[in-house]
Design an enzyme around this catalytic site. Structure first.
Site, mmCIF file in Angstrom:
data_model
loop_
_atom_site.group_PDB
_atom_site.id
_atom_site.type_symbol
_atom_site.label_atom_id
_atom_site.label_comp_id
_atom_site.label_asym_id
_atom_site.label_seq_id
_atom_site.Cartn_x
_atom_site.Cartn_y
_atom_site.Cartn_z
ATOM 1 C CG HIS A 55 5.077 -5.313 -2.454
ATOM 2 N ND1 HIS A 55 5.779 -4.802 -1.382
ATOM 3 C CD2 HIS A 55 4.869 -6.613 -2.181
ATOM 4 C CE1 HIS A 55 5.986 -5.764 -0.506
ATOM 5 N NE2 HIS A 55 5.446 -6.878 -0.961
ATOM 6 C CB VAL A 87 8.167 -1.947 0.211
ATOM 7 C CG1 VAL A 87 8.168 -2.860 1.407
ATOM 8 C CG2 VAL A 87 8.434 -2.702 -1.082
ATOM 9 C CE LYS A 88 8.980 -2.213 -5.003
ATOM 10 N NZ LYS A 88 8.649 -3.319 -5.873
ATOM 11 C CG HIS A 89 6.775 5.736 -4.869
ATOM 12 N ND1 HIS A 89 7.633 4.908 -5.540
ATOM 13 C CD2 HIS A 89 7.495 6.796 -4.476
ATOM 14 C CE1 HIS A 89 8.837 5.469 -5.549
ATOM 15 N NE2 HIS A 89 8.775 6.605 -4.912
#
Ligand SMILES: *Cc1c(COP(=O)(O)O)cnc(C)c1O
Length: 376
Positions: free
Chosen positions: A177, A179-181
């Site tokens: 997603h 917002v992830k790394h």
């Protein structure tokens, strides 16, 4: 508004996606296994299976572990609802373990206390990007004959005793997603060293059909179990391959921002960073502070609102899952079941942390937090 997390898409990402869009394969083409191979290599895993979201990854993992009707699975109370939901998708019952107040990682004694004859697995969560106590959890799982899986949606790039998260538990799930790394828009991945589990997962993400379209040389295929369409597309895989190249630099940037926050808040009577566990490399999906409410004239809600008014997009991760109405109503969970997670929930705030933040952004966050928490 400075968000708590944000993707970083560059011209090379755009070129990679465009090339995939212009190719013969939009989905189930060559870029999916290429992305899987590179991802597996990045986390030191034998297999990586790409799916359409981190939530799909959890569902695939729960199915591969054989979670079914009547099975209990222990998960930490302090996580995103999807960690628990995947157990319910399979007809099982999530059982909530409490967390260590210093790290908000799942507490091993609490897990041990919740194991029953019906417990089939533990799904650990590397909260904020810090690996949990895998040695202790693995020993417990081995002793009690249950499986250990990890929801590492926060922990791509983290390491436990120098082993990358993704190669520690029997099954590890990741989210891609924004917002992830790294991101593929929506997307997920499951890693494992187990050949049979990997095969089962590839079948499950494709309707329970044993051979995928690309590999079929004849009209014949068989559906051998009930599966879903959880496939990731080729253009998403193109983005994933391009993003993965940047992971090492982005991890360093996240860690540098975290160090600046640590330096700013250490010794502060009102604001405390979460504790670090020795021997682990934190990948800082989140930077979480705890507010010492006794030292504060206002409450967490006022600090939250004040920072938002200042353009700092703080967030709260998470409402403990057992407190959500769905779980209360369906499984009879209630306040008091995980007191340390519940107490932490009243005090935590996630500050902005993402690789594209500038030095000015970091300074602005620190200044805003200092200002609002020093008003007594
Ligand atoms: C993000 C996240 C998920 C879900 O991932 P999606 O890709 O949004 O479906 C699951 N568990 C945790 C802990 C997460 O942070």
């Amino acid at each position: 508004m400075l968000p708590y997390g944000r993707q970083w898409i560059d011209a090379d990402d755009e070129r990679a996606v465009l090339a995939a869009l212009r190719s013969d394969w939009l989905t189930t083409g060559p870029l999916v296994p290429e992305f899987e191979g590179r991802f597996a290599e990045a986390v030191g895993a034998r297999h990586a299976v790409a799916v359409s979201s981190g939530t799909a990854a959890l569902h695939v993992a729960a199915a591969a572990l054989g979670i079914g009707e009547g099975d209990e699975v222990i998960i930490p109370a302090m996580t995103f609802a999807a960690t628990a939901n995947c157990v319910v998708y399979q007809g099982g019952t999530p059982v909530f373990a409490d967390v260590d107040p210093a790290t908000l990682l799942v507490d091993v004694d609490s897990v041990a206390a919740k194991i029953t004859d019906r417990t089939k697995a533990i799904i650990a969560v590397d909260y904020a990007g810090q690996p949990c106590a895998y040695d202790e959890l693995a020993e417990l799982a081995r002793d009690r004959g249950i499986s250990l899986a990890a929801d590492a949606a926060h922990a791509l790039g983290a390491r436990y005793k120098d082993v990358p998260v993704g190669a520690v538990a029997r099954l590890t799930t990741f989210s891609l997603h924004p917002v992830k790394h790294i991101t593929t828009g929506e997307g997920g991945m499951i890693t494992t060293a187990d050949d049979a589990l990997a095969q089962r997962m590839r079948t499950f993400r494709n309707h329970g059909i044993t051979t995928e379209h690309r590999e079929r040389e004849t009209w014949f295929y068989e559906m051998v179990s009930l599966g879903y369409n959880y496939r990731l597309t080729d253009f998403q895989s193109a983005l994933g391959i391009s993003q993965l190249r940047k992971l090492p630099a982005w991890l360093k940037r996240r860690q540098a921002i975290a160090r600046q926050y640590d330096d700013a808040f250490t010794g502060n009577p009102v604001v405390s960073p979460l504790s670090r566990t020795p021997g682990a490399t934190h990948s800082y999906h989140l930077y979480v502070i705890r507010l010492n409410l006794d030292e504060l004239a206002t409450d967490r809600a006022a600090v939250f609102r004040g920072l938002r008014d200042d353009g700092i997009g703080v967030n709260v991760h998470y409402v403990p899952v057992h407190l959500h109405p769905y779980y209360r109503e369906r499984f009879g969970t209630r306040a008091g079941m995980c007191p340390r997670a519940e107490a932490a929930y009243e005090q935590i705030l996630s500050l902005p942390i993402f690789p594209r933040m500038t030095e000015d952004d970091v300074a602005r966050v620190i200044e805003a937090v200092m200002k609002i928490t020093s008003a007594r």
